[in-house]
Design an enzyme around this catalytic site. Structure first.
Site, PDB file in Angstrom:
ATOM      1  N   GLY A 292       0.819  -1.218   0.000  1.00 52.43           N
ATOM      2  CA  GLY A 292       0.000   0.000   0.000  1.00 52.43           C
ATOM      3  C   GLY A 292       0.845   1.257   0.000  1.00 52.43           C
TER       4      GLY A 292
ATOM      5  N   ASP B 179       9.354   6.327   7.153  1.00 54.53           N
ATOM      6  CA  ASP B 179       9.016   7.702   7.563  1.00 54.53           C
ATOM      7  C   ASP B 179       7.986   8.362   6.642  1.00 54.53           C
ATOM      8  OD1 ASP B 179      10.479   8.210   5.298  1.00 54.53           O
ATOM      9  OD2 ASP B 179      12.101   9.296   6.315  1.00 54.53           O
ATOM     10  N   GLY B 180       7.642   7.677   5.544  1.00 53.48           N
ATOM     11  CA  GLY B 180       6.616   8.223   4.655  1.00 53.48           C
ATOM     12  C   GLY B 180       7.115   9.362   3.773  1.00 53.48           C
TER      13      GLY B 180
ATOM     14  N   ARG C 174       2.689  13.366  -8.774  1.00 53.00           N
ATOM     15  CA  ARG C 174       2.711  12.443  -9.904  1.00 53.00           C
ATOM     16  C   ARG C 174       1.332  12.390 -10.558  1.00 53.00           C
ATOM     17  NH1 ARG C 174       5.432   6.696  -8.722  1.00 53.00           N
ATOM     18  NH2 ARG C 174       3.539   6.203  -7.584  1.00 53.00           N
TER      19      ARG C 174
ATOM     20  N   ARG D 206      -2.537  -1.448  -9.923  1.00 50.14           N
ATOM     21  CA  ARG D 206      -1.395  -2.308 -10.209  1.00 50.14           C
ATOM     22  C   ARG D 206      -1.843  -3.763 -10.172  1.00 50.14           C
ATOM     23  NH1 ARG D 206       2.476   1.054  -6.960  1.00 50.14           N
ATOM     24  NH2 ARG D 206       1.257   2.906  -6.513  1.00 50.14           N
TER      25      ARG D 206
ATOM     26  N   ASP E  51       3.710  -4.979  -7.543  1.00 46.58           N
ATOM     27  CA  ASP E  51       3.102  -3.699  -7.152  1.00 46.58           C
ATOM     28  C   ASP E  51       3.626  -2.561  -8.028  1.00 46.58           C
ATOM     29  OD1 ASP E  51       5.424  -4.549  -5.481  1.00 46.58           O
ATOM     30  OD2 ASP E  51       5.393  -2.441  -4.889  1.00 46.58           O
ATOM     31  N   ASN E  52       4.636  -2.826  -8.834  1.00 43.57           N
ATOM     32  CA  ASN E  52       5.147  -1.807  -9.751  1.00 43.57           C
ATOM     33  C   ASN E  52       4.819  -2.154 -11.197  1.00 43.57           C
ATOM     34  OD1 ASN E  52       6.174  -0.359  -7.589  1.00 43.57           O
ATOM     35  ND2 ASN E  52       8.196  -1.292  -7.724  1.00 43.57           N
TER      36      ASN E  52
ATOM     37  N   ASP F  36       7.136   3.989 -11.000  1.00 44.45           N
ATOM     38  CA  ASP F  36       8.100   3.869  -9.909  1.00 44.45           C
ATOM     39  C   ASP F  36       9.548   3.832 -10.375  1.00 44.45           C
ATOM     40  OD1 ASP F  36       6.931   4.348  -7.598  1.00 44.45           O
ATOM     41  OD2 ASP F  36       6.827   2.301  -6.868  1.00 44.45           O
TER      42      ASP F  36
HETATM   43  P1  AMP Z   1       8.643   1.149  -3.765  1.00 45.91           P
HETATM   44  O1  AMP Z   1       9.942   0.428  -3.604  1.00 45.91           O
HETATM   45  O2  AMP Z   1       8.771   2.648  -3.840  1.00 45.91           O
HETATM   46  O3  AMP Z   1       7.800   0.593  -4.847  1.00 45.91           O
HETATM   47  O4  AMP Z   1       7.855   0.898  -2.398  1.00 45.91           O
HETATM   48  C1  AMP Z   1       7.526  -0.368  -1.899  1.00 45.91           C
HETATM   49  C2  AMP Z   1       6.681  -0.219  -0.659  1.00 45.91           C
HETATM   50  O5  AMP Z   1       7.441   0.420   0.378  1.00 45.91           O
HETATM   51  C3  AMP Z   1       5.436   0.623  -0.842  1.00 45.91           C
HETATM   52  O6  AMP Z   1       4.418   0.075  -0.059  1.00 45.91           O
HETATM   53  C4  AMP Z   1       5.867   1.971  -0.337  1.00 45.91           C
HETATM   54  O7  AMP Z   1       4.770   2.743   0.082  1.00 45.91           O
HETATM   55  C5  AMP Z   1       6.767   1.595   0.818  1.00 45.91           C
HETATM   56  N1  AMP Z   1       7.755   2.653   1.125  1.00 45.91           N
HETATM   57  C6  AMP Z   1       8.837   3.017   0.396  1.00 45.91           C
HETATM   58  N2  AMP Z   1       9.510   4.020   0.994  1.00 45.91           N
HETATM   59  C7  AMP Z   1       8.835   4.320   2.125  1.00 45.91           C
HETATM   60  C8  AMP Z   1       9.018   5.270   3.191  1.00 45.91           C
HETATM   61  N3  AMP Z   1      10.034   6.122   3.191  1.00 45.91           N
HETATM   62  N4  AMP Z   1       8.118   5.258   4.188  1.00 45.91           N
HETATM   63  C9  AMP Z   1       7.085   4.421   4.203  1.00 45.91           C
HETATM   64  N5  AMP Z   1       6.849   3.500   3.260  1.00 45.91           N
HETATM   65  C10 AMP Z   1       7.708   3.443   2.232  1.00 45.91           C
HETATM   66 MG    MG Z   2       6.147   0.991  -5.774  1.00 39.97          MG
END
Ligand code: AMP
Ligand code: MG
Length: 469
Positions: A88, A124-125, A175, A182, A252-253, A262
């Site tokens: 998510g 940290d979001g 974005r 996905r 998920d990507n 992504d």
């Molecule tokens: P991604 O590698 O960007 O496709 O992210 C994979 C998962 O990790 C997704 O659920 C993102 O929301 C989560 N995620 C990536 N970076 C962060 C972050 N800094 N804080 C919280 N969730 C993250």
């Molecule tokens: Mg992603």
């Protein structure tokens, strides 16, 4: 001054099971770092307004425009082959959908790096300035190259310092995508659906069909699967044509629209090497350049699984069995574009034979083909793996202009992107802006900037990309 537009909360309203209402966190000192004026205009957004304090509040999710209902979207995903049932939007929000004036299509307006959500899992979001600028540049370059992709409307620095390999400036990316649905969204729906009839999954498939594949009949799940498969095949065939390594092809990507999404650890190769991979976390090279078609097939099989039995097992197997032939056709179509010939021309098959052996830089090769078609064949000899092939290709009547319109002068070279981002994070945007200008006009025939062309110098060393974005 008012925004002059409204958003829809179409997905959030239709799928309460798949979203969680969320708010963007407050930012200490938000500053607009890059705004994509051409995209804003395409979307019918007022670029003057976006530059006001109100506009900035919108771009950072502080103030919602009428109709907007920010949500974090739920999705699952196979990450490096392992199922994570609950990923998510851990650092992203869907603000809502914007309706395009001419086509009435909806596009998602989405924030990445807007603060923690229920899906953050300890993260940290947030986003770091370098990686957000990187996604902006890479996705806009891909769009300019003609590859289906999410777009980047803006990068806003937050004024916060965040912890990555040290303290780095924080930022968020705005974005725009035809949606954020996905393969992992379908997996998530499937895992949450307790109904006998798989109502939630069926509704989701119909929704995705309406938004992305309206030519498919409602309820025709096999037709929908085929449409996703073929859209993704066409996209990945373009990646392969251009030497693009996505780097993190988790389910998920992988979008249902076919758009590339992504831009974490992605990179363009400096040599057409099937084994090339750059991501620091891809230790086994699962997502190496030459593995991408196979991984796409694997991800589509995960989609099919999540759709069964709405998609009948036999049909799923048939549709997957067609994959290798479909892939072959898609890559031939793309290779034929590089060469300026018909897909059925034998020089296409010959080209695809020697290409991974000779491993030329694909961008240099593409331009050498343009020059050769224009009767300046000098550069071609050292790049082509088979001299007889080159002679054969040269007998074809190739349209030079058409060839020049598909073989780019500029691609975002790793060493250039790296250097530009380093400067930008230090506050000097000169190199970033020059590079952005070049890669968003990749077929520009005007006075070229030689320093922005060609592979990295030998002393650049092996390139590594990081997902810790
Ligand atoms: P991604 O590698 O960007 O496709 O992210 C994979 C998962 O990790 C997704 O659920 C993102 O929301 C989560 N995620 C990536 N970076 C962060 C972050 N800094 N804080 C919280 N969730 C993250
Ligand atoms: Mg992603």
């Amino acid at each position: 001054m008012s925004p002059g537009f409204t958003l829809h909360s179409d997905f959030a309203t239709a799928f309460p099971e798949l979203v969680v209402d969320s708010r963007a966190e407050r930012q200490p000192d938000p500053q607009l770092v890059v705004l994509n004026d051409p995209l804003a205009e395409e979307l019918g957004l007022d670029t003057d307004w976006l530059r006001t304090a109100e506009g900035l509040a919108f771009l950072t999710g502080q103030e919602t425009v009428p109709g907007s209902r920010p949500v974090a979207m739920g999705y699952a995903g196979h990450q490096f082959g392992q199922l994570s049932p609950r990923l998510g939007d851990g650092r992203a929000l869907l603000l809502g959908e914007l309706e395009l004036a001419d086509s009435h299509r909806l596009v998602d307006i989405h924030l990445k790096g807007s603060g923690p959500t229920v899906f953050s899992r300890g993260g940290d979001g947030r986003g770091a300035l370098g990686p957000m600028l990187r996604e902006f540049l890479m996705s806009e370059a891909m769009h300019a190259l003609g590859v289906p992709t999410t777009r980047a409307l803006a990068v806003v620095s937050t004024g916060r310092r965040i912890m990555r390999e040290g303290a780095v400036p924080g930022a968020l990316l705005v974005r725009v995508a035809s949606s954020h649905l996905r393969v992992g969204t379908v997996q998530f729906a499937r895992l949450s659906d307790r109904s006998e009839e798989l109502d939630l999954v069926a509704r989701l498939l119909d929704y995705a069909r309406d938004r992305h594949h309206p030519h498919v009949a409602r309820g025709d799940h096999a037709g929908f699967f085929r449409a996703v498969r073929d859209a993704q095949l066409a996209t990945v065939a373009q990646w392969m044509r251009l030497g693009f390594v996505h780097g993190v092809m988790n389910t998920d990507n992988t979008t249902l629209s076919g758009e590339t999404i992504d831009y974490g650890p992605c990179a363009f190769t400096d040599a057409y090497d099937h084994r090339a991979y750059y991501s620091s976390i891809d230790t086994g090279g699962r997502y190496a350049f030459g593995n991408q078609p196979g991984i796409l097939g694997w991800n589509l099989a995960r989609l099919a699984e999540a759709m069964i039995p709405l998609l009948e097992l036999d049909r799923a197997q048939e549709l997957m069995a067609e994959f290798p032939d479909r892939w072959e056709a898609a890559r031939r179509t793309e290779a034929a574009r590089t060469l300026g010939v018909d897909a059925g021309d034998p020089v296409v098959a010959g080209f695809l034979d020697w290409l991974p052996e000779a491993r030329p830089d694909i961008q240099t090769l593409g331009r050498a083909l343009v020059d050769a078609a224009d009767n300046a064949p000098a550069g071609l000899a050292g790049l082509v793996g088979d001299a007889a092939w080159a002679q054969e290709w040269h007998t074809r009547a190739v349209d030079v202009e058409a060839l020049a319109a598909v073989n780019p002068v500029y691609i975002p070279r790793n060493h250039l992107v790296d250097a530009a981002l380093r400067d930008a994070v230090d506050g000097d945007f000169g190199a970033y802006e020059r590079l952005l200008q070049a890669v968003t006009n990749p077929f520009e025939a005007g006075p070229v900037m030689p320093e922005l062309i060609g592979p990295a110098p030998g002393d650049f060393g092996p390139f590594v990309t990081y997902c810790g974005t």
